[in-house]
Motif scaffolding. Structure first.
Motif, PDB file in Angstrom:
ATOM      1  N   THR A  87       0.953  -1.318  -0.112  1.00 46.27           N
ATOM      2  CA  THR A  87       0.227  -0.028   0.096  1.00 46.27           C
ATOM      3  C   THR A  87       1.060   1.294   0.074  1.00 46.27           C
ATOM      4  OG1 THR A  87      -1.734  -1.019   1.379  1.00 46.27           O
ATOM      5  CG2 THR A  87      -1.894   1.151   1.208  1.00 46.27           C
ATOM      6  N   TYR A  88       2.012   1.342   0.893  1.00 43.16           N
ATOM      7  CA  TYR A  88       2.695   2.702   1.075  1.00 43.16           C
ATOM      8  C   TYR A  88       4.073   2.673   0.206  1.00 43.16           C
ATOM      9  CZ  TYR A  88      -1.138   2.925   4.423  1.00 43.16           C
ATOM     10  OH  TYR A  88      -2.350   3.127   4.890  1.00 43.16           O
ATOM     11  N   GLY A  89       4.366   1.519  -0.408  1.00 43.34           N
ATOM     12  CA  GLY A  89       5.461   1.530  -0.997  1.00 43.34           C
ATOM     13  C   GLY A  89       6.785   2.072  -0.699  1.00 43.34           C
ATOM     14  N   PRO A  90       7.034   1.394   0.618  1.00 43.76           N
ATOM     15  CA  PRO A  90       8.639   1.948   1.396  1.00 43.76           C
ATOM     16  C   PRO A  90       9.645   1.358   0.434  1.00 43.76           C
ATOM     17  CG  PRO A  90       7.610   0.217   2.457  1.00 43.76           C
ATOM     18  CD  PRO A  90       6.514   0.565   1.419  1.00 43.76           C
ATOM     19  N   THR A  91      10.646   1.956   0.527  1.00 40.24           N
ATOM     20  CA  THR A  91      12.143   1.489   0.059  1.00 40.24           C
ATOM     21  C   THR A  91      12.885   1.021   1.136  1.00 40.24           C
ATOM     22  OG1 THR A  91      13.187   3.909  -0.037  1.00 40.24           O
ATOM     23  CG2 THR A  91      11.961   3.019  -1.806  1.00 40.24           C
ATOM     24  N   ARG A  92      12.547   1.308   2.370  1.00 34.88           N
ATOM     25  CA  ARG A  92      13.258   1.047   3.497  1.00 34.88           C
ATOM     26  C   ARG A  92      12.457   0.561   4.532  1.00 34.88           C
ATOM     27  NH1 ARG A  92      16.480   6.378   4.314  1.00 34.88           N
ATOM     28  NH2 ARG A  92      16.817   5.274   6.529  1.00 34.88           N
ATOM     29  N   ARG A 147       2.326 -13.891   0.577  1.00 35.33           N
ATOM     30  CA  ARG A 147       1.954 -12.698   0.481  1.00 35.33           C
ATOM     31  C   ARG A 147       3.041 -11.739   0.733  1.00 35.33           C
ATOM     32  NH1 ARG A 147      -3.190 -14.853   1.516  1.00 35.33           N
ATOM     33  NH2 ARG A 147      -2.790 -14.841   3.865  1.00 35.33           N
ATOM     34  N   ALA A 148       3.740 -11.912   1.746  1.00 28.75           N
ATOM     35  CA  ALA A 148       4.627 -11.177   2.199  1.00 28.75           C
ATOM     36  C   ALA A 148       6.079 -11.089   1.434  1.00 28.75           C
ATOM     37  CB  ALA A 148       5.153 -11.604   3.698  1.00 28.75           C
ATOM     38  N   LEU A 149       6.251 -12.266   0.746  1.00 27.93           N
ATOM     39  CA  LEU A 149       7.411 -12.451  -0.369  1.00 27.93           C
ATOM     40  C   LEU A 149       6.851 -11.712  -1.494  1.00 27.93           C
ATOM     41  CD1 LEU A 149       8.238 -15.865   0.254  1.00 27.93           C
ATOM     42  CD2 LEU A 149       9.854 -13.998   0.821  1.00 27.93           C
ATOM     43  N   ALA A 150       5.432 -11.767  -1.777  1.00 29.62           N
ATOM     44  CA  ALA A 150       5.227 -11.164  -3.224  1.00 29.62           C
ATOM     45  C   ALA A 150       5.232  -9.700  -2.988  1.00 29.62           C
ATOM     46  CB  ALA A 150       3.598 -11.619  -3.467  1.00 29.62           C
ATOM     47  N   ALA A 151       5.046  -9.142  -2.002  1.00 30.33           N
ATOM     48  CA  ALA A 151       5.009  -7.694  -1.723  1.00 30.33           C
ATOM     49  C   ALA A 151       6.584  -7.049  -1.755  1.00 30.33           C
ATOM     50  CB  ALA A 151       4.602  -7.274  -0.169  1.00 30.33           C
ATOM     51  N   LEU A 152       7.461  -7.982  -1.804  1.00 32.47           N
ATOM     52  CA  LEU A 152       9.024  -7.359  -1.707  1.00 32.47           C
ATOM     53  C   LEU A 152       9.422  -7.406  -3.143  1.00 32.47           C
ATOM     54  CD1 LEU A 152      10.394  -9.705   1.205  1.00 32.47           C
ATOM     55  CD2 LEU A 152       9.472  -7.170   1.483  1.00 32.47           C
ATOM     56  N   PRO A 153      10.350  -6.491  -3.510  1.00 32.99           N
ATOM     57  CA  PRO A 153      11.108  -6.418  -4.624  1.00 32.99           C
ATOM     58  C   PRO A 153      11.720  -7.755  -5.082  1.00 32.99           C
ATOM     59  CG  PRO A 153      12.240  -5.299  -2.807  1.00 32.99           C
ATOM     60  CD  PRO A 153      10.951  -5.596  -2.331  1.00 32.99           C
ATOM     61  N   HIS A 154      11.484  -7.859  -6.211  1.00 33.27           N
ATOM     62  CA  HIS A 154      12.198  -9.281  -6.968  1.00 33.27           C
ATOM     63  C   HIS A 154      13.009  -9.058  -7.886  1.00 33.27           C
ATOM     64  CE1 HIS A 154       9.206 -12.223  -5.164  1.00 33.27           C
ATOM     65  NE2 HIS A 154       8.586 -10.985  -4.998  1.00 33.27           N
ATOM     66  N   GLU A 195      17.638  -1.223   3.719  1.00 34.96           N
ATOM     67  CA  GLU A 195      16.785  -0.994   2.378  1.00 34.96           C
ATOM     68  C   GLU A 195      16.217  -2.567   2.039  1.00 34.96           C
ATOM     69  OE1 GLU A 195      18.118  -0.271  -2.241  1.00 34.96           O
ATOM     70  OE2 GLU A 195      19.293   0.103  -0.603  1.00 34.96           O
ATOM     71  N   LEU A 196      15.192  -2.524   1.248  1.00 38.11           N
ATOM     72  CA  LEU A 196      14.481  -3.355   0.942  1.00 38.11           C
ATOM     73  C   LEU A 196      14.912  -3.995  -0.281  1.00 38.11           C
ATOM     74  CD1 LEU A 196      10.515  -3.016   1.422  1.00 38.11           C
ATOM     75  CD2 LEU A 196      11.932  -4.818   2.787  1.00 38.11           C
ATOM     76  N   HIS A 197      15.989  -4.771  -0.284  1.00 44.17           N
ATOM     77  CA  HIS A 197      16.712  -5.610  -1.221  1.00 44.17           C
ATOM     78  C   HIS A 197      15.686  -6.558  -2.216  1.00 44.17           C
ATOM     79  CE1 HIS A 197      20.474  -3.318  -0.353  1.00 44.17           C
ATOM     80  NE2 HIS A 197      20.280  -3.684   0.901  1.00 44.17           N
ATOM     81  N   PRO A 198      15.852  -6.897  -3.393  1.00 39.73           N
ATOM     82  CA  PRO A 198      15.348  -7.462  -4.158  1.00 39.73           C
ATOM     83  C   PRO A 198      15.888  -8.969  -3.427  1.00 39.73           C
ATOM     84  CG  PRO A 198      16.375  -6.207  -5.631  1.00 39.73           C
ATOM     85  CD  PRO A 198      17.011  -5.783  -4.317  1.00 39.73           C
TER      86      PRO A 198
END
Length: 309
Positions: A52-57, A302-309, A275-278
């Motif tokens: 929803t909020y699209g954080p990068t960290r 679902r949690a994994l799907a929300a993370l960057p890939h 940082e949310l790394h792929p």
């Protein structure tokens, strides 16, 4: 993910896993019978928040000490009603159901495989970690909590806002200064003083006897802050005679309560890479193995799907 604007998401972790524990039915368990409802609920929360909020960290802020001795020394009633029967050989323990206590190590494991660092500070609460990280951040900050005390950290000029969970994850509320004004009639920067005056039974904060939300807001509007209210009361000019008498009668409480209520903002923290790394193959395998072992199922997916890939 790299194309997203920089944003830091700070999780009031205990607030979230308590909500998950009480909000998610304890029907699905691990193979050994261990409850996993809090873990699954927290994973679903993280999935929704990141999507929803699209954080990068992201940082999971932790209560290394949920009831610091220095706060209790100033105000003995602070969170006293939440203490399990005192044990003389150790620190106070917060009243936490055993099935939730058993899940806390697993919650930390789940956060680790998602690449979300856990950050706490000795003798301080998660609120103080959040306050320090939000104050030092050079990017917009979303603080996820169900605790109104953290409204004091809202800062429109520095893009710090609250994602408020009190009405549940399906009714998240973004709280900025305008929302605080509309709810309470004061600005976010005045919220700590407002809480001191009004009190908060959930934290064992007595407040000033006879001063409720409306009176506290009116006094702060007239005098700016607690120091201004006290100065006016001593001069015989602040509020009604009855209010002045109540303020002056509470002088001992008002001398210590602000230090208890105000969030610490200058801790020396060792923050790992937030940082949310792929996801790489190693982390994905670790996450899937953890999910299989503990029956975390679709919540981990679902949690994994929300993370960057």
């Amino acid at each position: 993910m790299a194309s997203r604007p920089e944003k830091l998401l700070l999780l009031d972790t205990a607030s979230l896993y308590f909500r998950a524990f009480y909000g998610v039915p304890d029907k699905v368990r691990a193979a050994d019978g261990t409850s996993v409802n809090a873990v699954r609920g927290l994973l679903d929360m993280i999935a929704k928040l990141v999507s929803t909020y699209g954080p990068t960290r992201v940082v999971a802020c932790w209560d290394d000490d949920w009831r610091p001795a220095w706060r209790v020394e100033l105000l003995p009633s602070y969170k006293a009603h939440r203490v399990v029967e005192a044990v003389s050989t150790g620190p106070d323990r917060e009243e936490t159901p055993d099935p939730l206590l058993a899940q806390i190590p697993l919650i930390r494991e789940a956060l680790a495989v998602l690449g979300i660092p856990v950050v706490g500070a000795a003798e301080h609460e998660a609120d103080d970690v959040i306050g320090t990280l939000a104050t030092a951040a050079d990017v917009p900050v979303d603080i996820v909590t169900g605790d109104r005390d953290l409204f004091q950290l809202i800062d429109d000029d520095h893009h710090v806002r609250i994602v408020y969970t009190a009405r549940g994850m399906s009714n998240l509320e973004l709280v900025d200064d305008a929302v605080v004004v509309s709810k309470y009639g004061i600005h976010a920067a005045q919220y700590a003083d407002f809480a001191v005056l009004r009190g908060d039974p959930s934290d064992g904060l007595p407040g000033v006897a006879g001063i409720g939300e409306k009176s506290a807001a009116a006094l702060l509007t007239a005098h700016g802050d607690l120091d201004g209210i006290l100065t006016a009361a001593e001069a015989g000019t602040g509020g009604t005679p009855a209010q002045r008498a109540k303020i002056l009668a509470a002088a001992d409480y008002l001398a210590v309560a602000p230090t208890v209520v105000r969030v610490v903002r200058d801790l020396d923290l060792d923050v790992p890479d937030d940082e949310l790394h792929p996801l790489d193959d190693h982390r994905l395998a670790a996450a899937n193995a953890l999910a299989e072992k503990w029956n975390l199922g679709s919540s981990m997916t679902r949690a994994l799907a929300a993370l960057p890939h």
